[in-house]
Write an enzyme that holds these catalytic residues in place. Structure first.
Site, short mmCIF file in Angstrom:
data_model
loop_
_atom_site.label_atom_id
_atom_site.label_comp_id
_atom_site.label_asym_id
_atom_site.label_seq_id
_atom_site.Cartn_x
_atom_site.Cartn_y
_atom_site.Cartn_z
N ASN A 189 16.56 22.47 29.83
CA ASN A 189 17.88 21.83 29.80
C ASN A 189 18.42 21.49 31.18
OD1 ASN A 189 17.53 22.38 27.12
ND2 ASN A 189 19.29 23.72 26.92
N ASP A 249 8.10 16.81 24.61
CA ASP A 249 8.03 16.87 23.16
C ASP A 249 9.09 15.97 22.53
OD1 ASP A 249 9.95 18.84 24.30
OD2 ASP A 249 10.40 19.25 22.20
#
Length: 194
Positions: free
Chosen positions: A69, A94
């Site tokens: 993040n 991903d």
């Protein structure tokens, strides 16, 4: 020789996250490092990276260590230090919205809800960087548990093929240019059933 491109695999550091769905970006970097004998071990800008040659071009293979993040906090200073513009930063991550095993190359785009891309867009100040998306499928619920899980044994072959296709895609970008590589990567051969 200073790198002309950054290839950045997104993931989370630490052995507990190794080879999880969320760390396929790290797996692609590891495969490229193995194929091209590039040692990814220099620690700088909250990343580990290595510089070497791929397809006759100097590149840096990068694994941010900030956790997913906060990836932009690592990548933006790295790009600045090497003088690499966003259009030469290929981000490998991903994607929940792609079928398991599918690979997609895009020249730019929004975050699509991916927190790693949100951080990159914030810190780079643009959405205009290429990204390789690796399909991990979307569960019915429990998204966090899904992305942090390892591939099931019956998915392992598809996962390995997907990681190899993504590495092939990185090489195609350097060999063919981004536009042609998009056609190559996103063609029928990019689908897991083919």
């Amino acid at each position: 020789m200073p790198p002309e491109w950054l290839f950045v695999g997104l993931g989370n550091p630490g052995p507990e996250y190794a080879h999880t769905r969320h760390n396929v970006g790290f797996d692609v970097i590891d495969l490229l490092a193995s194929r091209h004998r590039i040692k990814v071990g220099i620690a700088k800008h909250q990343s580990v990276y290595g510089i070497g040659m791929m397809e006759g071009t100097a590149v840096a293979l990068v694994k941010p260590l900030t956790f997913m993040n906060l990836s932009g906090r690592a990548v933006a200073p790295m790009a600045k230090s090497f003088g690499i513009p966003p259009e030469r930063i290929v981000v490998i991550a991903d994607d929940l919205d792609l079928v398991m095993g599918r690979v997609r190359l895009k020249p730019k785009g929004s975050s699509g809800g991916h927190n790693g891309h949100k951080s990159l867009i914030q810190h780079l100040g643009t959405e205009d960087y290429p990204r390789l998306k690796l399909g991990i499928g979307r569960p019915g619920d429990a998204t966090i548990d899904h992305v942090l899980s390892k591939f099931h044994p019956d998915e392992r072959v598809d996962a390995e093929r997907m990681i190899a296709r993504a590495a092939d895609g990185c090489e195609a970008i350097l060999r063919e240019g981004l536009e042609r590589a998009i056609s190559t990567v996103n063609g029928k051969s990019a689908d897991p059933e083919n």
